[in-house]
Design a protein around this motif. Sequence first.
Motif, mmCIF file in Angstrom:
data_model
loop_
_atom_site.group_PDB
_atom_site.id
_atom_site.type_symbol
_atom_site.label_atom_id
_atom_site.label_comp_id
_atom_site.label_asym_id
_atom_site.label_seq_id
_atom_site.Cartn_x
_atom_site.Cartn_y
_atom_site.Cartn_z
ATOM 1 N N UNK A 39 7.517 4.229 -7.889
ATOM 2 C CA UNK A 39 7.059 5.395 -7.242
ATOM 3 C C UNK A 39 7.083 5.721 -5.785
ATOM 4 N N UNK A 40 6.329 4.718 -5.319
ATOM 5 C CA UNK A 40 6.215 5.058 -4.226
ATOM 6 C C UNK A 40 7.625 4.214 -3.088
ATOM 7 N N UNK A 41 7.185 2.914 -3.303
ATOM 8 C CA UNK A 41 8.857 2.666 -3.352
ATOM 9 C C UNK A 41 10.171 3.448 -2.932
ATOM 10 N N UNK A 42 10.530 4.315 -3.835
ATOM 11 C CA UNK A 42 11.125 5.404 -4.158
ATOM 12 C C UNK A 42 11.428 6.719 -3.515
ATOM 13 N N UNK A 43 10.068 6.961 -2.898
ATOM 14 C CA UNK A 43 9.744 7.833 -2.179
ATOM 15 C C UNK A 43 10.423 7.657 -0.534
ATOM 16 N N UNK A 44 10.166 6.101 -0.348
ATOM 17 C CA UNK A 44 9.910 5.536 0.520
ATOM 18 C C UNK A 44 11.017 4.637 1.155
ATOM 19 N N UNK A 45 12.286 5.090 -0.242
ATOM 20 C CA UNK A 45 13.475 3.888 0.560
ATOM 21 C C UNK A 45 14.271 3.667 1.769
ATOM 22 N N UNK A 46 13.547 5.203 2.714
ATOM 23 C CA UNK A 46 14.444 3.800 4.447
ATOM 24 C C UNK A 46 14.108 2.971 4.612
ATOM 25 N N UNK A 47 12.842 2.809 4.372
ATOM 26 C CA UNK A 47 11.492 1.397 4.638
ATOM 27 C C UNK A 47 12.032 0.420 3.720
ATOM 28 N N UNK A 48 13.036 0.895 2.973
ATOM 29 C CA UNK A 48 13.161 -0.251 1.769
ATOM 30 C C UNK A 48 14.944 -0.690 1.941
ATOM 31 N N UNK A 49 15.572 -1.120 3.171
ATOM 32 C CA UNK A 49 17.058 -1.783 2.953
ATOM 33 C C UNK A 49 17.442 -3.036 1.905
ATOM 34 N N UNK A 50 18.380 -2.522 1.703
ATOM 35 C CA UNK A 50 18.928 -3.891 0.849
ATOM 36 C C UNK A 50 18.023 -5.357 1.069
ATOM 37 N N UNK A 51 17.996 -5.521 2.872
ATOM 38 C CA UNK A 51 17.079 -6.835 2.614
ATOM 39 C C UNK A 51 15.816 -7.015 2.708
ATOM 40 N N UNK A 52 15.310 -6.104 2.453
ATOM 41 C CA UNK A 52 13.669 -5.758 1.880
ATOM 42 C C UNK A 52 13.860 -5.639 0.490
ATOM 43 N N UNK A 53 14.557 -5.567 -0.543
ATOM 44 C CA UNK A 53 14.263 -5.130 -1.747
ATOM 45 C C UNK A 53 15.630 -5.304 -2.335
ATOM 46 N N UNK A 54 15.966 -5.462 -3.595
ATOM 47 C CA UNK A 54 16.983 -5.461 -4.563
ATOM 48 C C UNK A 54 16.296 -5.084 -5.643
ATOM 49 N N UNK A 55 17.294 -4.339 -6.587
ATOM 50 C CA UNK A 55 16.866 -4.168 -7.941
ATOM 51 C C UNK A 55 18.406 -5.735 -8.539
ATOM 52 N N UNK A 56 17.586 -6.330 -9.446
ATOM 53 C CA UNK A 56 18.162 -7.489 -10.000
ATOM 54 C C UNK A 56 18.795 -7.204 -11.033
ATOM 55 N N UNK A 57 20.228 -8.137 -10.779
ATOM 56 C CA UNK A 57 20.783 -7.532 -12.516
ATOM 57 C C UNK A 57 20.890 -7.906 -13.606
ATOM 58 N N UNK A 94 11.732 -8.988 -0.559
ATOM 59 C CA UNK A 94 11.434 -10.140 0.250
ATOM 60 C C UNK A 94 10.609 -10.170 1.132
ATOM 61 N N UNK A 95 10.378 -10.946 1.690
ATOM 62 C CA UNK A 95 9.129 -10.767 2.799
ATOM 63 C C UNK A 95 8.246 -9.812 3.069
ATOM 64 N N UNK A 96 9.628 -9.240 3.962
ATOM 65 C CA UNK A 96 9.529 -7.846 4.664
ATOM 66 C C UNK A 96 9.433 -6.685 3.743
ATOM 67 N N UNK A 97 10.115 -6.680 2.715
ATOM 68 C CA UNK A 97 9.896 -5.592 1.297
ATOM 69 C C UNK A 97 7.854 -6.425 1.396
ATOM 70 N N UNK A 98 7.812 -7.194 0.453
ATOM 71 C CA UNK A 98 6.137 -6.432 0.596
ATOM 72 C C UNK A 98 5.673 -6.367 1.879
ATOM 73 N N UNK A 99 5.390 -6.542 3.476
ATOM 74 C CA UNK A 99 4.950 -6.257 4.218
ATOM 75 C C UNK A 99 4.877 -4.897 3.780
ATOM 76 N N UNK A 100 6.072 -4.023 4.247
ATOM 77 C CA UNK A 100 6.570 -3.075 4.000
ATOM 78 C C UNK A 100 5.699 -2.207 2.808
ATOM 79 N N UNK A 101 5.215 -3.133 1.747
ATOM 80 C CA UNK A 101 4.885 -2.098 0.699
ATOM 81 C C UNK A 101 3.270 -2.355 0.986
ATOM 82 N N UNK A 102 2.561 -3.197 1.354
ATOM 83 C CA UNK A 102 0.970 -2.220 2.367
ATOM 84 C C UNK A 102 0.717 -1.349 3.265
#
Length: 162
Positions: A39-57, A94-102
């Motif tokens: 939920x927090x990620x979805x509220x902040x989607x601008x912070x999570x481009x495809x190089x930071x996070x993606x949904x698995x197939x 990704x590593x950058x996405x995990x960093x953005x989670x904090x």
Amino acid sequence: MEPMKVNIESYIYTVRGVQVMLDYPLAMIYHVETKRLNEQVKRNMKRFPGTFMFKLTQEEWDTLQLHLSNMISSESLQSQFATAKRRTLPYAFTEQGVSMLSAVLNSDTAIEVSIQIMQAFVALRKTLINLHGIIQRLEGVELKQLQTDSKLEQIFQALDIV
């Protein structure tokens, strides 16, 4: 609440050629529900481009579950895999996405856990670099062995002629 002491490196997987952590082990480590983390990620989607996070197939998820079912030792994660009939596919960070989670989770625990996770990514990267160096040296030894075998073959052929 103090962050969970876990072997974070065991939760880093390679998907699409990049090292990632999935949403539910991250939630477990951060002491939040997977649903809340997402939920927090979805509220902040601008912070999570495809190089930071993606949904698995579905195929990636099935492959990862199969691979992990052979090597899981953590009971808490085993139970999550046993009940992994999720409504949605997991997110991979990704590593950058995990960093953005904090930043989006914004708690002392999140900051502390993110530091531990970043250290795990760095340690894993160093291991991979060292492994690459060892592989290169082994390839060099193998090449020398092949050259030696070729020279020995020439010597044996010369001895057969004489």
